[in-house]
Scaffold this motif. Sequence first.
Motif, PDB file in Angstrom:
ATOM      1  N   LEU A  35      31.290  -4.261 -24.088  1.00  0.00           N
ATOM      2  CA  LEU A  35      29.859  -4.536 -24.011  1.00  0.00           C
ATOM      3  C   LEU A  35      29.571  -5.971 -24.469  1.00  0.00           C
ATOM      4  O   LEU A  35      28.831  -6.722 -23.804  1.00  0.00           O
ATOM      5  N   CYS A  78      23.737  -2.360 -18.751  1.00  0.00           N
ATOM      6  CA  CYS A  78      24.728  -1.815 -19.700  1.00  0.00           C
ATOM      7  C   CYS A  78      24.241  -0.504 -20.315  1.00  0.00           C
ATOM      8  O   CYS A  78      25.037   0.421 -20.531  1.00  0.00           O
ATOM      9  N   LEU A  85      31.156   1.550 -17.821  1.00  0.00           N
ATOM     10  CA  LEU A  85      30.959   0.150 -18.209  1.00  0.00           C
ATOM     11  C   LEU A  85      31.988  -0.747 -17.515  1.00  0.00           C
ATOM     12  O   LEU A  85      31.667  -1.863 -17.091  1.00  0.00           O
TER      13      LEU A  85
END
Length: 933
Positions: A320, A340, A349
């Motif tokens: 992330l 996200c 992701l």
Amino acid sequence: REDGRVSSVSVQQLIEQISCVNKAKRIDHVGGVEEGAYEIYNCVEKIIKQDILGCEMTDLEGKDLGNKEDSTAPEEEVFGDVLWDAHDEQEQMEAFQQASNSTCELGFEKYFERLNDLVAAPAPIPPLLVSGGPGSGKSLLLSKWIQLQQKHSPNTLILYHFVGRPMSTSSESALIIKRLTLKLMQHSWLVSPLTFDPAKLLEEFPRWLEKLSARHQGSIIIIIDSIDQIQQAEKHMKWLIDPLPVNVRVIVSVNVETCPQAWRLWPTLHLDPLNSKDVKSLISAECNSANVKLTKEQEKKLERHCRSATTCNALYVTLLGKTIACVGNKGNIDEILQQCCQCQDTVSLYRLVLRSIQESLQSDKEKGLLREILCVIGVSHNGVSEAELMELYPELTSAVLASLLHSLHKMCLLTYSCGLLKFQHLQAWEMVKLEYMGAGENVISAYRQKLVEYFTMQLSQDRVTWRSADELPWLFQQQGDKQKLHKCLLNLFVSQNLYKRGHFAELLSYWQLVGKDKSSMAAEYFDSLKEYEKSSEGEESMICLADLYETLGRFLKDLGLLSQAVAPLQRSLEIRETALDPDHPRVAQSLHQLAGVYVQWKKFGNAEQLYKQALEISENAYGAEHPRVARELDALATLYQKQNKYEQAEQLRKKSFKIRQKAARQKGSLCGFALLRQRALQLEELTLGKDTPDNARTLNELGVLYYLQNNLETAELFLQRSLEMRERVLGSEHPDCAQSLNNLAALYNEKKLYDKAEELYEKALDIRRRALAPDHPSLAYTVKHLAVLYKKMGKLDKAVPLYELAVEIRQKSFGPKHPSVATALVNLAVLYCQMKKQIEALPLYERALKIYEDSFGQMHPRVGETLKNLAVLSYERGDFEKAAELYKRAMEIKEAETLLIGGKATSRHSSSGDTFSIKSALSPNALLEHGQR
């Protein structure tokens, strides 16, 4: 340019820039681009070998130049006869480094305390289970703790294994157990035979652990990361359930979902989800590295998002952070944050990351290539190299590949392992399957077929590399194509490659898949070898053939087929004695392997004789303090122990231990860092130009090193400087000067400058005759090589006294009835025959025959070869009846040898030094080829 000037201003600027850079290496080259690239490749290879690994120097120190084949010891050097794959070991070192490269500790202190408590707890104690979800940081935790233990507890021996993707080499149980056993043996100074049979290996591991742990002064910690990725882990890791030795602790990590039920009762350290502080720390670290600043609102949004079990693990949060950092400077952070936050697990992701990489590409062609790269890596056994990708996809330019790989590596999709591209995490591969292979098995099969065609093409061009041996049989296995797998296994070089790298269990599993038992497999290999031998001509080809025969013999020995193992090992010995030299180190290797079979067969007398011969050759070739000598001493000690000759065994073991201890001190760590520091100091002194015996020795070593790498011009320069320095410091009559002269002579011999070589060998011989004992190995070495040179130059009269001296030296060293004396007698007899002095040759052959018969028995191949030579001699003297009788006896020995394996091509080579060869059966009209083979 050839006139010494550079070709442009930019090149001049580059030279000025690198001249002030530490550790820069400049290669001056005039010529084509391909030649320049080759020069750079050679230079990098040398730097890796001698500066980083430091592996040659212990083998070369202070030795005379010999045959180039002996520049590096074979894989089994460090661990007795056990085959060791340096690639597998390097892969583990890289996996450890990769696991520990994060700078964030993620609040691991509380876990470190728990792990420390385990080590300190009183025995007996079961293994500790480190559990957590995928990507929770188990590998990172273990690698960081290993580093702390290595720093604070130097007496603790830590053995680790990081299991990679399921079905990769790193997940094969037999290889893992073998590697752990060998590491224990290495640290315990124990060299013992180790079974290759996968079932026995797993069965015997607890006994090895008990035995070797008792020899270690301190604790032993065994760590296996991702142990649940091993196929049938419970079955293959049964030893974990047994009580462990008192000083052994075991830690294994597993995913919560895939942990075997029986292991769940062990003490468990479960990794909690990351707290908000750790989440913020990880994301900030990634953003700061890219100079991206988040607002308070954005930070709060991320904190709220990373609260579920799947969104607050270490891998998810790291990914992330990288995604935000990557887009932050170029796009809208709020927009990427929104995307996200829709990804509720690591796989989704990763999918977002892949799509952002796709969008950054300029054309559909590049997007297609991205797909191809990821899919072909995914379906491979152990990954794919950049070079292989370029060959698989000719339209892929190096610029596009570099750009794609940079993005994929930066975003944690791909990583490098031993030069191969692999997926960094299992979740990345799962995402690629979902994204690109939704159609299922057909798509996977198509990509596998592409790799099959690529590596099959390599085989058709006789390019058998460790890569084709690793990938092709495995791909056929995955496709279920038994016919092609069978054909691939019968490629002798593919099987040899797998076996010599210790992948015995893998090779055996392939044969089991095609439905062949051990005996039929042995027969098929032998038939293939006989076919290959028919087309083998020339020295290089015969040496290669000898290696193949040895591999087959060792493989059959490991399978327990002792009677069938003898013939290929004996054939390997015959070829090496003829194609190389009876005193060549590879002959010692053949003798050692053959002796090993006789030990298992409980024919201890035969084994002892062969080990002693191997020891003698190794001492003559390398000196009395070389690790190869230690190997022969260990083998003899083990043999004496089996015969209850404990006193003799103990003496040899002590001698061997001292040699290995000294070699270890010289070599430093496994990667040779201590040696590197020593070498750097020596080179610095050389640069300053000090005349010292040590610097002269180092110059000699460097000369030997360049010689072994076929860089004869540079070798000559170093050897000449070594000689000049030794003459200045020690005087021209010192034995060290003889060594330099000898090495230069060998170099000139290689360059076919025979007159120069002759002059230097004669000088070296003169010095050694006056300075050394009459039975000294160095004297014998120079005598032998000068004699061979005289023979090569046709100066047979000058060769005779040296061959006679060789017989004398061996008699003084080993006694008049030693087989080595017989070999020297045969060599002298051959020389007399070349000079048409059959009367002088006859008693030499007869004496050699008597020694061979007394040493080996009447049916030994060496006896047969000597009988054959005597038959030739009798025939030439006109005694046809005696010639026929001798030849008949020789053929009976050959036929008896053939029965050992049920049929074998008649040897065209001798096994007793320089010999004659008979082209057809002896008869009054037979044609004889008379001369040295």
